[in-house]
Enzyme design. Structure first.
Site, short mmCIF file in Angstrom:
data_model
loop_
_atom_site.label_atom_id
_atom_site.label_comp_id
_atom_site.label_asym_id
_atom_site.label_seq_id
_atom_site.Cartn_x
_atom_site.Cartn_y
_atom_site.Cartn_z
N LYS A 1 79.00 -29.29 -62.74
CA LYS A 1 79.28 -28.49 -61.49
C LYS A 1 80.51 -28.74 -60.56
O LYS A 1 80.66 -30.22 -60.50
CB LYS A 1 78.00 -28.58 -60.52
CG LYS A 1 78.03 -27.84 -59.25
CD LYS A 1 76.84 -28.26 -58.64
CE LYS A 1 76.88 -27.78 -57.12
NZ LYS A 1 75.85 -28.22 -55.93
N LYS B 1 78.80 -33.84 -61.06
CA LYS B 1 78.98 -33.07 -60.07
C LYS B 1 80.20 -33.59 -59.25
O LYS B 1 80.12 -34.86 -58.89
CB LYS B 1 77.71 -33.00 -59.13
CG LYS B 1 78.10 -32.35 -57.97
CD LYS B 1 76.64 -32.09 -56.99
CE LYS B 1 76.77 -31.40 -55.70
NZ LYS B 1 75.66 -31.40 -55.10
C1 PBG Z 1 72.92 -29.92 -52.36
C2 PBG Z 1 73.70 -28.71 -53.35
C3 PBG Z 1 74.92 -28.24 -53.04
C4 PBG Z 1 75.28 -27.22 -53.86
C5 PBG Z 1 74.01 -27.47 -54.72
N1 PBG Z 1 73.23 -28.20 -54.36
C6 PBG Z 1 75.96 -28.53 -51.96
C7 PBG Z 1 76.81 -29.66 -51.90
O1 PBG Z 1 76.75 -30.77 -52.72
O2 PBG Z 1 77.51 -29.77 -50.64
C8 PBG Z 1 76.48 -26.25 -54.04
C9 PBG Z 1 75.96 -25.00 -54.68
C10 PBG Z 1 77.10 -24.02 -54.20
O3 PBG Z 1 78.06 -24.21 -53.70
O4 PBG Z 1 76.90 -22.88 -54.92
N2 PBG Z 1 73.69 -31.20 -52.45
#
Ligand code: PBG
Length: 327
Positions: free
Chosen positions: A247, A194
């Site tokens: 992601k 991520k």
């Molecule tokens: C929680 C999380 C996030 C997303 C999924 N789980 C936000 C982040 O990490 O700031 C993002 C999903 C999206 O942008 O559609 N940490």
């Protein structure tokens, strides 16, 4: 002209083109992310994500019914609590918003496959994904909380958990906690790869989860790196992850292809809020054709190797598959 090899031969008709397709998709690979909020009678459109809503528990079943009718059988829930505090206690409360969502969804739609995002940022007053020590997120302290959150979601009915916090060792911590409580067969889909990404902007508006200070770069990955993705994924494999996620999706297909090649687990990609917002925004201005762009971006993720695709366009993609436009 004498030419043995004519690539156009296989493109001469629609049926033949479909027959020789290299990429096949199936609706069972789609996962739809949903925002569930405390309150009643709510179906609030998210301003930066037109067409996506924050639902209260009483409105959620209508949305789930539509989703199932479209042929999408899996959801991921994000909770938006009423109160936030320093340790994100709403994330593991027995009557927390997401726990209520799991109970309601599983009671009305027992066949719906429900996945829980395991993180703290929607529940902490400071908006970071863990417990703070000064202004730094304390990795090891956070692990106990993440394990508690995962257990409470599974006890509420989650079929699978997906840690998205990016703390080191969290897959192992969650696995131990679930095993110790008898949930030996609840799979973990790890957001192993991520990146610290501006593509999450609209999500943070939707969930009110932007960090109050600083950024997430001390825990999420630097987008200059791709070999590091393999390091992260291998660690999570060792800790017991069942599925590895990359992601965002669209700008990271190189990473996705590499992870697919090197990691022998199912690979998921999350097409995040900013990807959705860009397509919606450009289409609403008439700059691109929305349906065609949705199809092309979805297929590109599958072509890069994705086995499961998390996307706010899941119902649209399912419909395009039914129409035979893609798939
Ligand atoms: C929680 C999380 C996030 C997303 C999924 N789980 C936000 C982040 O990490 O700031 C993002 C999903 C999206 O942008 O559609 N940490």
């Amino acid at each position: 002209m004498k030419m043995n090899i004519r690539p156009r031969r296989l493109r001469t008709g629609a049926y033949l083109r479909k027959m020789v397709r290299e990429t096949r998709m199936d609706k069972s690979s789609l996962i739809y992310p949903m925002f569930i909020k405390e309150g009643a009678g709510l179906e609030e459109e998210i301003p930066t994500m037109p067409g996506q809503y924050r639902y209260s528990i009483d409105r959620m079943p209508y949305a789930l019914e539509k989703l199932q009718k479209a042929g999408v059988g899996s959801v991921m829930f994000f909770g938006i609590p009423e109160h936030k505090d320093a340790c994100g206690s709403g994330a593991y409360a027995e009557d927390g918003i997401v726990q209520k969502a799991f109970r309601e969804a599983k009671s009305k739609f027992p066949d719906l496959y429900c996945i829980g995002d395991i993180c703290m940022c929607e529940y902490t007053s400071h908006g970071h994904c863990g417990i703070l020590n000064g202004e730094y997120v304390d990795n090891d302290k956070t692990l106990d909380y993440l394990a508690k959150i995962a257990l409470s979601q599974v006890q509420a009915g989650a079929d699978m958990v997906a840690p998205s916090d990016m703390m080191d060792g969290r897959v192992g911590a969650i696995r131990s906690m679930l095993d110790a409580n008898g949930f030996l067969e609840t799979p973990i889909m790890s957001y192993a790869v991520k990146y610290a990404s501006a593509f999450y902007g609209p999500f943070r508006d939707a969930a009110g989860s932007a960090p109050a200070f600083g950024d997430r770069k001390s825990y999420q990955m630097d987008f200059h790196n791709s070999r590091e993705a393999i390091k992260e994924a291998l660690l999570d494999v060792e800790e017991g992850a069942d599925i590895i996620m990359v992601k965002p999706a669209m700008s990271y297909l190189d990473v996705l292809a590499k992870v697919k090649e090197e990691i022998h687990l199912p690979v998921a990609a999350y097409s995040v809020s900013g990807e959705y917002a860009m397509i919606k925004g450009a289409a609403s201005l008439g700059y691109v054709d929305e349906a065609s762009i949705i199809c092309e971006t979805a297929v590109s993720a599958y072509r890069a190797g994705v086995d499961m695709y998390l996307t706010y366009f899941a119902p649209e993609i399912a419909a395009f598959m039914d129409e035979g436009r893609i798939g």
